[in-house]
Design a protein around this motif. Structure first.
Motif, mmCIF file in Angstrom:
data_model
loop_
_atom_site.group_PDB
_atom_site.id
_atom_site.type_symbol
_atom_site.label_atom_id
_atom_site.label_comp_id
_atom_site.label_asym_id
_atom_site.label_seq_id
_atom_site.Cartn_x
_atom_site.Cartn_y
_atom_site.Cartn_z
ATOM 1 N N THR A 221 10.301 5.814 -3.440
ATOM 2 C CA THR A 221 10.914 4.630 -4.034
ATOM 3 C C THR A 221 10.552 3.424 -3.192
ATOM 4 O OG1 THR A 221 12.962 5.124 -2.825
ATOM 5 C CG2 THR A 221 12.825 5.859 -5.119
ATOM 6 N N LEU A 222 10.230 2.340 -3.856
ATOM 7 C CA LEU A 222 9.802 1.113 -3.180
ATOM 8 C C LEU A 222 10.529 -0.078 -3.785
ATOM 9 C CD1 LEU A 222 5.966 1.853 -3.204
ATOM 10 C CD2 LEU A 222 7.483 2.014 -1.222
ATOM 11 N N ALA A 223 11.118 -0.888 -2.914
ATOM 12 C CA ALA A 223 11.749 -2.128 -3.383
ATOM 13 C C ALA A 223 10.793 -3.297 -3.281
ATOM 14 C CB ALA A 223 13.012 -2.408 -2.574
ATOM 15 N N ALA A 224 9.849 -3.255 -2.326
ATOM 16 C CA ALA A 224 8.901 -4.353 -2.108
ATOM 17 C C ALA A 224 7.627 -4.096 -2.919
ATOM 18 C CB ALA A 224 8.576 -4.477 -0.626
ATOM 19 N N LEU A 225 7.268 -5.023 -3.785
ATOM 20 C CA LEU A 225 6.111 -4.833 -4.663
ATOM 21 C C LEU A 225 4.796 -4.780 -3.900
ATOM 22 C CD1 LEU A 225 7.011 -7.139 -7.705
ATOM 23 C CD2 LEU A 225 7.187 -4.656 -7.529
ATOM 24 N N ASP A 226 4.731 -5.445 -2.743
ATOM 25 C CA ASP A 226 3.460 -5.442 -2.024
ATOM 26 C C ASP A 226 3.133 -4.080 -1.413
ATOM 27 O OD1 ASP A 226 5.581 -5.642 -0.252
ATOM 28 O OD2 ASP A 226 4.467 -6.845 1.203
ATOM 29 N N ARG A 227 4.081 -3.156 -1.445
ATOM 30 C CA ARG A 227 3.828 -1.807 -0.935
ATOM 31 C C ARG A 227 3.344 -0.849 -2.019
ATOM 32 N NH1 ARG A 227 8.708 -0.339 3.348
ATOM 33 N NH2 ARG A 227 8.341 -2.083 4.782
ATOM 34 N N VAL A 228 3.440 -1.273 -3.268
ATOM 35 C CA VAL A 228 3.118 -0.354 -4.366
ATOM 36 C C VAL A 228 1.629 -0.018 -4.387
ATOM 37 C CG1 VAL A 228 3.080 -0.073 -6.872
ATOM 38 C CG2 VAL A 228 5.087 -1.087 -5.760
ATOM 39 N N ALA A 229 0.761 -1.037 -4.380
ATOM 40 C CA ALA A 229 -0.683 -0.787 -4.497
ATOM 41 C C ALA A 229 -1.213 0.067 -3.344
ATOM 42 C CB ALA A 229 -1.437 -2.117 -4.574
ATOM 43 N N PRO A 230 -0.849 -0.213 -2.073
ATOM 44 C CA PRO A 230 -1.326 0.669 -1.003
ATOM 45 C C PRO A 230 -0.841 2.113 -1.156
ATOM 46 C CG PRO A 230 -0.540 -1.407 -0.082
ATOM 47 C CD PRO A 230 -0.148 -1.390 -1.525
ATOM 48 N N ALA A 231 0.380 2.294 -1.614
ATOM 49 C CA ALA A 231 0.893 3.658 -1.789
ATOM 50 C C ALA A 231 0.144 4.391 -2.887
ATOM 51 C CB ALA A 231 2.389 3.611 -2.103
ATOM 52 N N VAL A 232 -0.105 3.692 -4.002
ATOM 53 C CA VAL A 232 -0.862 4.310 -5.095
ATOM 54 C C VAL A 232 -2.267 4.674 -4.627
ATOM 55 C CG1 VAL A 232 -1.886 3.896 -7.366
ATOM 56 C CG2 VAL A 232 0.479 3.201 -6.922
ATOM 57 N N ALA A 233 -2.899 3.768 -3.900
ATOM 58 C CA ALA A 233 -4.258 4.029 -3.419
ATOM 59 C C ALA A 233 -4.293 5.228 -2.481
ATOM 60 C CB ALA A 233 -4.811 2.783 -2.728
ATOM 61 N N LEU A 234 -3.304 5.325 -1.605
ATOM 62 C CA LEU A 234 -3.272 6.432 -0.648
ATOM 63 C C LEU A 234 -3.097 7.762 -1.373
ATOM 64 C CD1 LEU A 234 -1.301 6.312 2.699
ATOM 65 C CD2 LEU A 234 -1.582 8.413 1.411
ATOM 66 N N LEU A 235 -2.186 7.794 -2.344
ATOM 67 C CA LEU A 235 -1.959 9.030 -3.096
ATOM 68 C C LEU A 235 -3.204 9.444 -3.872
ATOM 69 C CD1 LEU A 235 1.651 8.311 -4.390
ATOM 70 C CD2 LEU A 235 1.010 10.225 -2.923
#
Length: 413
Positions: A355-369
């Motif tokens: 779960t992520l509240a900060a939008l700027d963390r979404v793209a790096p997390a998706v890329a890592l997965l």
């Protein structure tokens, strides 16, 4: 005394640990048999008639073929098996082959083990590690207070003990059941892991309830059933500090994505109040909660006790605290940065939910997965809850929006 008359079908006869059939009335059934199938040790002690054909069990396919031929020819057949052949035994395979069966069980090894230990077992879960991956059996022992495990060479007390180190468990290992050499020993997981055990044996795993917080563990011991109190519970059902808890609307989706059930191990990383881990445990999973704040750790223990589940707490900062933990089936990342997510995906669990509240963390997390081979799904949850206004009016109070990401590895089998 019940009389069993010989038939042209297949009679499956249970034999006790000493090799004796359980019922004197089975003598005429064996005497009339034209085909007797069983393990070599059973054939050696059973009163097999001189004119009967015998098949010693090794691979099951030849025996099934001979039994099918015998039934078609009207030849009475007997299959000798250990204990209760309907409990993780040969009855399932014979039924799948379409053979007409009559089953006469002996006392199962599980019943004999509990009897030898002088324990009731009406609330026990019975699992097997025989001929399959032992991890689900280990996870059942991690999750439940009373488990009986049927073992096999390479998946016995030593392996179960090694997997239960760190859990508050007492193991009773039952060897040579029904013989003069019968022995039931109480050992710790650490002790079980370092010894050699006689095969076959049965392991009883018991929670050390004296060391659990008041409230114990759930008494019905039925993790396959939905918890009586429900799930996605309101925050008021949990102790938490400063609203640091996964909201119920988000928790409902997170738990659904983790797919907790008996036989699975869930990591709750950055557990906070432990609400996600507690609800996974309510649904039967074994749970490891990783939390760096000792105060939050006390809260996790209190919440687990309040909901009568067993959650193992690991106090430490991720990702360092993840080293050496048993391999998870699914992981919830409720806190931590990219380094924590990277450490989680390096362990290659089937599913990762964060779960992520900060939008700027979404793209790096998706890329890592995706780089780690996961298929990624995501959604933003925005809930608005009813709230009372003065004068009897009602308004909608918005909760903070949260992005839920789910990574799933392609099935390799």
């Amino acid at each position: 005394m019940t009389r069993l008359t010989p038939t042209a079908g297949v009679t499956v006869v249970g034999m006790d640990a000493a090799g004796a059939p359980p019922h004197p009335a089975l003598a005429p059934v064996l005497a009339a048999a034209g085909l007797v199938v069983g393990a070599a040790r059973h054939l050696a002690v059973a009163p097999v008639p001189a004119g009967a054909d015998t098949v010693a069990l090794g691979p099951l396919a030849p025996a099934l073929h001979r039994l099918t031929e015998a039934v078609a020819a009207g030849v009475p057949s007997v299959v000798l098996a250990s204990g209760d052949p309907g409990l993780f035994g040969i009855v399932r395979r014979l039924r799948a082959a379409g053979l007409p069966l009559r089953v006469v069980p002996a006392v199962s090894s599980v019943a004999a083990a509990f009897a030898g230990a002088g324990l009731p077992w009406d609330g026990a879960a019975v699992v097997t590690a025989h001929g399959r991956d032992p991890r689900p059996a280990v996870n059942a022992c991690r999750a439940l207070p009373l488990v009986a495990v049927l073992t096999a060479p390479g998946a016995g007390a030593a392996e179960l003990g090694a997997g239960l180190i760190g859990w508050s468990r007492r193991l009773l290992v039952a060897e040579h059941l029904g013989t003069d050499a019968e022995r039931i020993r109480a050992v710790t997981p650490e002790q079980a892991a370092t010894e050699t055990w006689a095969d076959p044996h049965v392991v009883l795993s018991l929670a050390d309830t004296d060391r659990l917080a008041p409230g114990g563990m759930r008494a019905d011991n039925q993790p396959a059933a939905a918890p009586a109190g429900g799930w996605a519970l309101p925050e008021s059902r949990y102790a938490h500090r400063d609203s640091m808890i996964t909201k119920s609307e988000v928790r409902a989706l997170v738990v659904a994505r983790l797919r907790p059930r008996l036989g699975r191990l869930i990591w709750d990383v950055g557990a906070g109040s432990g609400s996600v881990g507690v609800e996974c445990a309510l649904l039967g999973a074994a749970v490891l909660a990783v939390e760096q704040d000792p105060r939050a750790g006390a809260t996790i223990r209190a919440n687990a006790a309040a909901h009568a589940v067993d959650v193992r707490l690991v106090t430490g900062r991720a990702p360092q605290a993840l080293a050496g933990l048993p391999e998870p089936d699914a992981v919830f990342v409720g806190g931590g940065g990219v380094d924590v997510l990277a450490a989680v995906v390096a362990r290659q669990p089937e599913r990762v939910v964060l779960t992520l509240a900060a939008l700027d963390r979404v793209a790096p997390a998706v890329a890592l997965l995706r780089a780690a081979g996961y298929t990624v799904e995501g959604s933003q949850l925005s809930a608005a809850r009813l709230a009372d206004l003065p004068g009897g009016s009602i308004r909608l109070a918005a909760t903070n929006p949260v992005v839920v990401l789910t990574g799933e590895r392609p099935c390799l089998t």
